[in-house]
Each structure stands twice: as C-alpha cells, then as structure tokens.
Design an enzyme around this catalytic site. Sequence first.
Site, short mmCIF file in Angstrom:
data_model
loop_
_atom_site.label_atom_id
_atom_site.label_comp_id
_atom_site.label_asym_id
_atom_site.label_seq_id
_atom_site.Cartn_x
_atom_site.Cartn_y
_atom_site.Cartn_z
N GLU A 254 27.74 -37.32 20.04
CA GLU A 254 28.38 -37.53 18.74
C GLU A 254 28.88 -38.96 18.54
O GLU A 254 30.00 -39.16 18.06
CB GLU A 254 29.54 -36.55 18.61
CG GLU A 254 30.71 -36.76 19.61
CD GLU A 254 30.58 -36.02 20.93
OE1 GLU A 254 29.44 -35.74 21.36
OE2 GLU A 254 31.63 -35.71 21.54
N HIS A 278 26.39 -29.49 15.10
CA HIS A 278 27.34 -29.67 16.20
C HIS A 278 27.83 -31.12 16.28
O HIS A 278 29.03 -31.38 16.29
CB HIS A 278 26.67 -29.24 17.51
CG HIS A 278 27.55 -29.38 18.71
ND1 HIS A 278 28.25 -28.32 19.25
CD2 HIS A 278 27.86 -30.45 19.46
CE1 HIS A 278 28.96 -28.74 20.28
NE2 HIS A 278 28.73 -30.04 20.44
N GLU A 279 26.89 -32.05 16.32
CA GLU A 279 27.30 -33.46 16.48
C GLU A 279 28.05 -33.95 15.25
O GLU A 279 29.00 -34.71 15.36
CB GLU A 279 26.09 -34.34 16.80
CG GLU A 279 25.25 -33.90 18.01
CD GLU A 279 26.04 -33.57 19.26
OE1 GLU A 279 27.18 -34.07 19.42
OE2 GLU A 279 25.52 -32.80 20.09
N HIS A 282 31.68 -32.92 15.33
CA HIS A 282 32.53 -33.78 16.16
C HIS A 282 33.17 -34.92 15.34
O HIS A 282 34.15 -35.52 15.80
CB HIS A 282 31.72 -34.41 17.29
CG HIS A 282 31.59 -33.56 18.51
ND1 HIS A 282 32.68 -33.08 19.21
CD2 HIS A 282 30.49 -33.13 19.19
CE1 HIS A 282 32.25 -32.38 20.27
NE2 HIS A 282 30.92 -32.40 20.28
N GLU A 301 35.04 -29.62 22.47
CA GLU A 301 33.80 -28.84 22.39
C GLU A 301 33.99 -27.43 21.85
O GLU A 301 33.13 -26.93 21.12
CB GLU A 301 33.10 -28.81 23.76
CG GLU A 301 32.67 -30.20 24.25
CD GLU A 301 31.66 -30.90 23.35
OE1 GLU A 301 31.05 -30.25 22.48
OE2 GLU A 301 31.51 -32.15 23.51
N ASP A 357 32.31 -35.06 35.13
CA ASP A 357 30.94 -34.57 35.03
C ASP A 357 30.64 -33.48 36.05
O ASP A 357 29.79 -32.63 35.82
CB ASP A 357 29.97 -35.75 35.18
CG ASP A 357 28.68 -35.52 34.41
OD1 ASP A 357 28.76 -35.06 33.26
OD2 ASP A 357 27.60 -35.77 34.98
N TYR A 365 32.96 -24.91 25.83
CA TYR A 365 32.30 -24.77 24.52
C TYR A 365 32.45 -23.35 24.01
O TYR A 365 32.95 -23.10 22.91
CB TYR A 365 30.80 -25.05 24.64
CG TYR A 365 30.37 -26.46 24.91
CD1 TYR A 365 30.61 -27.07 26.13
CD2 TYR A 365 29.66 -27.18 23.96
CE1 TYR A 365 30.17 -28.36 26.39
CE2 TYR A 365 29.22 -28.48 24.21
CZ TYR A 365 29.47 -29.06 25.43
OH TYR A 365 29.04 -30.33 25.67
#
Length: 586
Positions: A254, A278-279, A282, A301, A357, A365
């Site tokens: 995003e 979705h993006e 954001h 998310e 990460d 999410y």
Amino acid sequence: MNGFTTRHLILNLTADFEAHQLAGSVELHLDRSDTWATELALDTRALEIHSVETSTDAHPFAPTTFSLDADDPAFGSPLRIAMPTGANRVRIRYTTSSLAKGLQWLTPEQTAGRSHPFMFTQAEPIQARSFLPCQDTPSVRATFDATISVPPGLVVVMGAEATASDRERGVYTFHMPQPIPSYLIALAVGDLTFRPMSARTGIWAEPVTVDAAAAEFEDTEAMIVETEALYGPYRWGRYDILVLPPSFPFGGMENPRLTFATPTVITGDKSLVSLVAHELAHSWSGNLVTNATWGDFWLNEGFTVYLERRIIESVYGKRRADMDAVIALKDLAEARANITVARDRTLQPDLTGRDPDDAYSIVPYEQGALFLMWIESKVGRPAFDAFLRAWFDEHAFQSATTAECLSFLRCRLLDQQPGVVSDAEIHEWLHSEGVPSFAVLPTSDAFECVAEVMRAWLGGDERALATEATAWTTQEWMHFIDALPRNLPMAQMSELDTRFDLTRSRNAEIAHVWFRLAIATKYEAAFAAMERYLVSIGRRKFIVPIYRDLVVTPSGHALAARIYAIARPGYHPLAQTTIDALVGVS
Ligand code: BES
Ligand code: ZN
C-alpha cells in the site's frame, strides 16, 4: 525517540544497475525533544556509511563522528551519530549492499518485457533501513523530497508527487507532502509507461502489461468513491497502481499514492481485484492511522481486510464479498496450523527481540477482520460505520496502539450500547489462539451450490459438472478444487483436467489450488506446469505452500530442491529466506 524525531528527509540517490547499488545521501531534519541529547541513533542494515555531517537549521554542514554497532540478525546495526549542541540536521553519505533485504534488482529476462532491468524497494516492515539510514519505526512520520538518478531511458516512480522528470538524462525529482512512516517510502525503476484510468487514478507498468492492467483495474475510481462515502475523503491526491514484474514477493503493498501490485491478479475478468480494494483501504487503515508498533499490526491489516470486504460488497455485491471471506476463513485455519510460536496464533504476537517478518502470518488480517465483523453484528452497521469514520478522522496522520484503539472503541461505541459486548469477549478476541466460539462466521450461498455439485459428481453423477461448472467464477473454482478429497482417484483428476484445462490455467489462484491437489494426489501430469509456475512467479503466498506440500515426501523434497535451484535467483530476498528454511539451500 531517543531525543530526536525525524520530520523531513531529503534523498539524493543514484541507482547503479551494474553494481546493484543505490549510492548517495540522505539529509534528515529533526525535532529535538531533548535539548541536551548528544547522540542520534539511526537504524541501518548492511549499509556502507561514508561520512556523516550535522548542521543547525540552514547553517553549513560540518563533519561529525559516528560508529556502527555490531550487526544484529533481527535489527541490523544502529548508526550512532555525535550531535553537537543544538544540531538538528544530519547528512549521511552511504551505499547499499547486495545484502539489502529491501531491494530487488531484476535482470531484463526477469521482467515482462525482457528488454530493460528493473529495481524496486519493499520497506515494510523494517527493510527501509537496508536502503536508507532512518528512524525505521511506524511511529515516526516525515515528509520528503527526493532526487533519483538512473541510466538514461529508464523511468523512476515513487510513492510521492513527481515534480520533474528527464528520461534522456535519467533524473527524476519527487515531493511527498503528507508525512509518512519509513515503511511506506517506495521507489521503483524500470521500463515503465503510464495509462490514466480516471482523473486521479492510473496504471504504471511495463508497456507489454499496461493495457491489460488498465482494463483489469478500471473499477478503481468506483472503489475510491465508495470508500470515501463510507470512511471520509481520500487524502493523498492521486491513487496510481504500479504493476511489478512477476517476482514481486507480495500480492500488493500500500505505498501511498502508488500501490505496488503483483501481475498475478490480472486474470481478464476482474475476479481478483479485491487486492486493489485491500491496498486502497490502507489509505485509511494503515497509511492514515498507522500501527504504532509491529505488534499492533492487526490495526493495519485487520481493519484493512474489513474495509476491503465492505468495498467489494459495495462495488461487486455481497455474494462476492462472502466468497472472499469464506476462502479467507479456511486460509486462516491452515495458517494457524503451521505456526509454531503460540503467541503468533493470536492477534498480537510478542515481537520482543524478533524481526517482525518472522512472526508474519494472516492471523492479524483475518482474526482482526472477524473481530470487527463481530462488533458490527453487535452494534449494527450504521453505528459501526460512524465509529470507524471517527477513528480515521480523529487519528489522521497519527500512529495508534491496540490499547488506544480499544479505549476509543469503548468510549465512542460500546459505552453507548451497554451490555452488547463484554470485556471477557474482547479479551478472548485479542488473546485467543483460535477463532472464538461466539464469532459470527461468514457463509456463502454460492459455495453451498458448489458443495452440492461436488457431492453429486463425487457420487458418480457424470453430468453434475457439465451444467454448473462452466459458469463458475474464480472463487467458486478455488473453493471446489480446495474442497476435493486429497485422495481423489487419478481418473477423476484426469477427467477434470481434460474438461477444464486446469493444469494450463492462467489464473494464478486456480492454478495454485490445482497444483496443491496434484501434489496430494500424485497427479504428475501437472508437475511440468507447476515447475514453470514456481520459476516464473515470486509471490510468497502462492509459492511457499507448494514448496511446503512438496517437502513432506522424499520424492517431493527432491523435486522441490531441483526446482528451487532454478527458481531461487529470480526470487526476492524475503522469499529466498522463507524457502531456504523449508527446502534448504543447495
Ligand atoms: N501491507 C501488506 C504487505 C506486507 C505486510 C508487506 C507485511 C510486508 C510485511 C499488504 O497490504 C498486504 O497485506 N498484501 C497482501 C494482499 C492482500 C489482498 C491480503 C499480500 O501481499 O498477500
Ligand atoms: Zn494489507
């Protein structure tokens, strides 16, 4: 933030496609919260630092002393800079290295057009520090100016306003007026061209991809209009989409004003454009109101998945949004089953001392979105919409913690409707390693029909598929293939393949579930196509589960190792790390 807060950046970088390096300088303009602070610590990873200078306001820069801490595998090496009394600007000259996790350099053969090299950044969550010394935290926001020099003929784009461009000389300048956290700084260079879609939306892509992308994403303006009606104005000026080469490791990113997207959602029928929803979402949840720490990632998310489904429902209808939600619920269960650290199965992993990460999964999410859907079901949609709009308006361009979100939820929504939800229930949403028993789960009428067809076909009704399946959408095919028994007889695998050409599907989602079924049923007729898929696509969501399925048997492991040896050089460093751990490096 150790006595200093970055407010503005001035980037001056040259991209060297031979050396695979960015080289140049960054100037940071800082606020001092501590008048007496004598040291500024910046995040770096695998950077070569050539010089550091400081200044006070606009006075001339003068050299200062600095040191780099030893490399920490999770966080890199803090750069410690001696700050004279009053100094509030630093300028650092540096070069990136081949170990930069936030950069991917592609050869012409790794692009769609096969004629020019390509490079792009991916900063979220903490990779900005591998191409830029900075305060690499989502709770510091800065505006920036940038000058990027590249070999003549290549095009530069950033998540920012383009202020000047000279393709012949290869010099581009940008200005970012909205303050953003470091993880949203984004740059890409390649043989790019632009196609407008509406006054404020357009596609950046390689020339061979741009028309298909513009057709696929033509509803983007309609999505923005619907989202603005729900959650308030789009505050970032333009919304463009950059379509990356197929090795892009994510579905989308995003980056403000310029979403980065995988080409694997271009199917010709707009069936996978929930990625754009979705993006785009954001732009409210994440970019406008930002998780204060990576432990609060669900605020980015989970909210975004909830918004994504609302946008899809507005633009394409509830049937489509429901199918997406049911598919995601199944993915959530699979993701949880693969997580080994218990807290990572909850909404808020404990990231102390860990690279965020390493804890990445879709739990924040989907558990996050289910939590919000549940609140909506308790308080009613109008009240919940008003709450979300206030959340975005009153925290615009700020960062927020989970505690702040929960207290806003209580005083602005739940206190008005006493008794509709309990503290114990909220506690369970936040800390449970599974979906709470009282959750309101999505259901799909369309998938009920698919299930009926499947029962009939498995029960021997030859004609069951003939009537229905020809009209199935991508989501119905995904659901059907994914729900088939993992021991489906070879004859039925062949029958499906002959009738529907699944091995040769150009739809990356359908091919993905089909290859996983082929591995389970040992349907080797699909393996050559699966190999081409793994070599040509770098999206982690698509390739990691296939490698994971393969490595469980000795012959599958051998096949995975052979394919990975060919595919690995084309994958992003982040994908390489994930798959190295699964397959081993040869
Ligand atoms: N912000 C994420 C991508 C991300 C998350 C990158 C964490 C690095 C670290 C982006 O919005 C995202 O979630 N992309 C998804 C697609 C989406 C439709 C669920 C993806 O890439 O799979
Ligand atoms: Zn996201």
